[in-house]
Design a protein around this motif. Structure first.
Motif: not given
Length: 555
Positions: A288-300
Motif C-alpha cells: 500500500l505504501r510508495r517506495t521510499p524516495g519515489a514520490a514522483q513515480e508514475r507507476f506503482r
C-alpha cells in the motif's frame, strides 16, 4: 558469502535443480480423478480422432472449457506417447514458466535480489508447487495470466523505453488471449477488472494511453477468436452453452453445487503460501505504501499487485461457484510482494516466519500416528499406512528447512535463510505429493485395468452404469457407454442422446441380448446396482472389485 543474486553458479544450480525435479516427478503418480483423468482423456480422444476443433469427453461433445490445455496435452501425446507425465507436462511447464517470469519481473521492477526472492517464494509455495503437478485447468490458466501480469509490470515500469513498453504490452495481450483459450472470459475479465480498480486507487489515468490498445486488441482477437469461430460453425449449440451457461449461470446460480464459506479463499491463500505465511500480512500492507524516495513515480507496481490479489479473491468470493483452484492466479503477485518485503524485512520478521515452518514440520511429525483415522473405506487404512513415511519425511524436511533458516538469520545471512526456507517448502511439498500414490491408485482404480483387459474382446462393449470413472476410462484407452448417468454430460447428451443408455432397464435388455449372442461385455458399476441385478436374475460375473466400484461381465 557472495550475494546470491550475483552468484551465477548458485543461480544456475538452483535453476537446473528446480526444473529437473519439477519435470521428473510429473510421472511418479497416477492420474487422480476427476480432473486429471478428465483432461487426460479429452486429450487422448483428440489425439486418437485427429479432431482438434470439437472437444469431446468419452466421445460426447464437451464444451465446458476452451481447448488450450486439451491441445497441449494432445500435442504431448503426439510427441511423447500417451502416459501420466505426458498428461501433466503442460501444467508442469506452466508452473515453471510462472516461476521464471515472476523472478524476471521482480528483477526488472524491483532489482535482482527481489527477482531471486520472488522466484524462490513462488517456486516453493505449497499451492503453486502442488498445482503444477496436477493435470487441471487452473495451472494452465494461471501460467497464462502470469504472462499477462509480469508483462504488464515490466512494460509499465517507469524506466521502460517506448520499444520495451510496446513489446511487453503485446506480450501481455497475448497472455490474456491464451488465458481466454485456457478457461474462458475470466482471462480477460480478471486483468481488466484489476486495471480498472488500480486506475481508481492510484489515480493513474494515463496508464490507459500506455496499453497499446489498438495493436493489443488486434493481437488478442487474432489468437483467441479463431477457435471460437470454427467450433461455433461446426457446433451451432456451443456459443450459447459456453458463453451464457458456463460463465454467467455458473457465476450467478448455485445449480453446480459448488458453494463454500465466504472465507474459503482467504484460508486457501494462507495455506497455499506456506512456507511464507509468517510474512504474508506484512507484505500485503507494505504494497500500500510508495517506495521510499519515489514520490514522483508514475507507476506503482506494489499497488497493482495488491489490487490483483484483492480483486481476484473478491471476484470468486462473490461467485456462487467456488473451487479451490480458482485462487491460484494470485500467487505470482503474492510472491512478488513477499519478495519485495523480504529484501528489507527485519531479522525478527524473518525468524518468526522460519519458526512457523519449524512448527509446521513438527505438526506433520505429530500428525503421522493419527493418519489412519483418515481412512473412510474398507482397506484404506493400509493405504494411509503406506503414506505415513512420506508425511514423516516431509515433516523432517520442513523442520530442517526452518531450523536452517533460523540459524542463518542469527548469523545475518539473509540470502541463505531465504534459500533454506524455499528448499524446505519445495521438497516437503513434493514428498507429500509423491507419497499420495497408493491412495491415488485406489481412487483411479488402475489396479482393475489388467483384469478388465483380460476379459474384453474387439467386439466387447464397456458400460459405466450409474457412474463415470474419469481416470479408469483413460487407462483403458477407450470410451465407455454411459448408463443412467448425466452430470457433466447433460448438455452433450442432449445433442447426441444415442451415445448413452438412459435407464438401467434399457441397459439390461442390451446386456442380456449380447450375452445370448455370445458377445462379451463388461460393466463398471456400484455394489448396490450389482445386488439389484443379481436379484433380478441378470447374468453377472464379478471380474474385479474394490471399495469404490465393481466390474462385472455378462458371461
Amino acid at each position: 558469502m557472495k550475494d546470491a543474486h550475483s552468484n551465477r553458479v548458485l543461480l544456475l544450480s538452483l535453476l537446473i535443480g528446480f526444473i529437473v525435479v519439477s519435470l521428473f516427478v510429473l510421472g511418479v503418480r497416477t492420474l487422480v480423478p476427476p480432473d486429471e483423468g478428465r483432461y487426460a482423456e479429452m486429450a487422448r480422444e483428440m489425439f486418437a480422432s485427429g479432431d482438434w476443433i470439437t472437444t469431446r469427453l468419452n466421445g460426447i461433445k464437451y464444451f465446458e472449457k476452451p481447448p488450450l490445455q486439451t491441445w497441449m496435452n494432445a500435442l504431448s501425446f503426439t510427441l511423447f506417447g500417451v502416459g501420466d507425465w505426458q498428461a501433466r507436462l503442460w501444467t508442469g511447464l506452466c508452473g515453471i514458466i510462472g516461476v521464471l517470469l515472476t523472478g524476471y519481473a521482480g528483477a526488472r521492477v524491483y532489482g535482482p535480489r527481489v527477482g531471486l526472492y520472488a522466484a524462490l517464494v513462488l517456486g516453493s509455495s505449497f499451492y503453486w508447487v502442488a498445482c503444477s503437478q496436477i493435470n487441471s485447468l487452473d495451472m494452465g490458466l494461471s501460467g497464462m495470466m502470469t504472462i499477462a501480469l509480469c508483462a504488464l509490470l515490466v512494460a509499465q515500469r517507469d524506466s521502460a523505453t517506448p520499444t520495451e513498453q510496446r513489446n511487453w504490452m503485446l506480450l501481455c495481450w497475448a497472455g490474456m488471449a491464451l488465458a481466454v483459450l485456457s478457461k474462458g472470459l475470466i482471462g480477460l475479465v480478471l486483468p481488466g477488472g484489476v486495471l480498472v480498480f488500480y486506475t481508481l486507487a492510484a489515480r493513474d489515468w494515463q496508464i490507459w494511453t500506455r496499453l497499446h490498445l489498438g495493436k493489443g486488441l488486434l493481437l488478442f482477437f487474432a489468437i483467441a477468436a479463431p477457435w471460437f469461430v470454427l467450433v461455433g460453425l461446426q457446433n451451432p449449440e456451443q456459443p450459447h452453452f459456453f458463453f451464457i451457461h458456463e460463465h454467467f449461470d455458473r457465476f450467478l446460480l448455485k445449480e453446480h453445487k459448488r458453494e463454500a464459506a465466504w472465507w474459503i479463499f482467504l484460508a486457501l491463500l494462507a495455506a497455499g503460501c506456506v512456507p511464507w505465511l509468517g510474512v504474508l500480512v506484512q507484505s500485503l500492507l507494505q504494497s500500500l505504501r510508495r517506495t521510499p524516495g519515489a514520490a514522483q513515480e508514475r507507476f506503482r507496481p506494489g499497488l497493482l499487485l495488491l489490487v490483483w490479489v484483492v480483486f481476484i479473491i473478491a471476484f470468486f468470493t462473490k461467485s456462487s461457484s467456488k473451487l479451490p483452484g480458482y485462487i491460484l492466479p494470485v500467487f505470482p503477485a503474492v510472491a512478488l510482494m513477499i519478495a519485495h518485503y523480504l529484501e528489507t524485512a527485519s531479522r525478527r520478521s524473518r525468524s518468526v516466519n522460519a519458526a512457523l515452518l519449524v512448527l509446521l514440520g513438527a505438526a506433520f511429525l505429530g500428525f503421522v500416528p493419527f493418519m489412519l483415522r483418515l481412512a473412510k473405506r474398507a482397506g484404506e487404512d493400509l493405504l494411509y499406512q503406506q503414506y505415513q513415511p512420506w508425511v514423516l519425511a516431509a515433516g523432517i524436511v520442513a523442520l530442517a528447512g526452518g531450523v536452517l533458516a533460523l540459524v542463518f538469520d542469527r548469523r545475518l545471512q539473509r540470502d541463505r535463510a531465504v534459500i533454506a526456507l524455499a528448499l524446505g517448502g519445495f521438497f516437503a511439498t513434493h514428498l507429500i505429493l509423491a507419497g499420495f500414490e497408493p491412495i491415488g491408485q485406489a481412487r483411479a482404480g488402475v489396479g482393475m485395468v489388467p483384469a478388465i483387459r483380460a476379459e474384453i474382446m474387439p467386439t466387447s462393449t464397456i458400460y459405466a452404469v450409474g457412474l463415470y470413472e474419469q481416470s479408469l476410462t483413460f487407462y483403458l484407452g477407450r470410451p465407455v457407454v454411459l448408463v443412467d448417468y448425466l452430470d457433466e454430460f447433460s448438455f452433450g447428451l442432449q445433442q447426441q442422446p444415442a451415445l448413452a443408455i438412459p435407464t438401467v432397464d434399457a441397459f439390461v435388455v442390451q446386456w442380456r441380448a449380447h450375452a445370448a449372442a455370445g458377445v462379451r461385455d463388461i460393466a463398471i458399476t456400484r455394489d448396490d446396482i450389482v445386488a439389484q441385478l443379481k436379484k433380478d436374475g441378470v447374468p453377472v460375473r464379478i471380474v474385479a472389485a474394490d471399495a469404490r466400484r465393481i466390474v462385472i461381465a455378462n458371461f
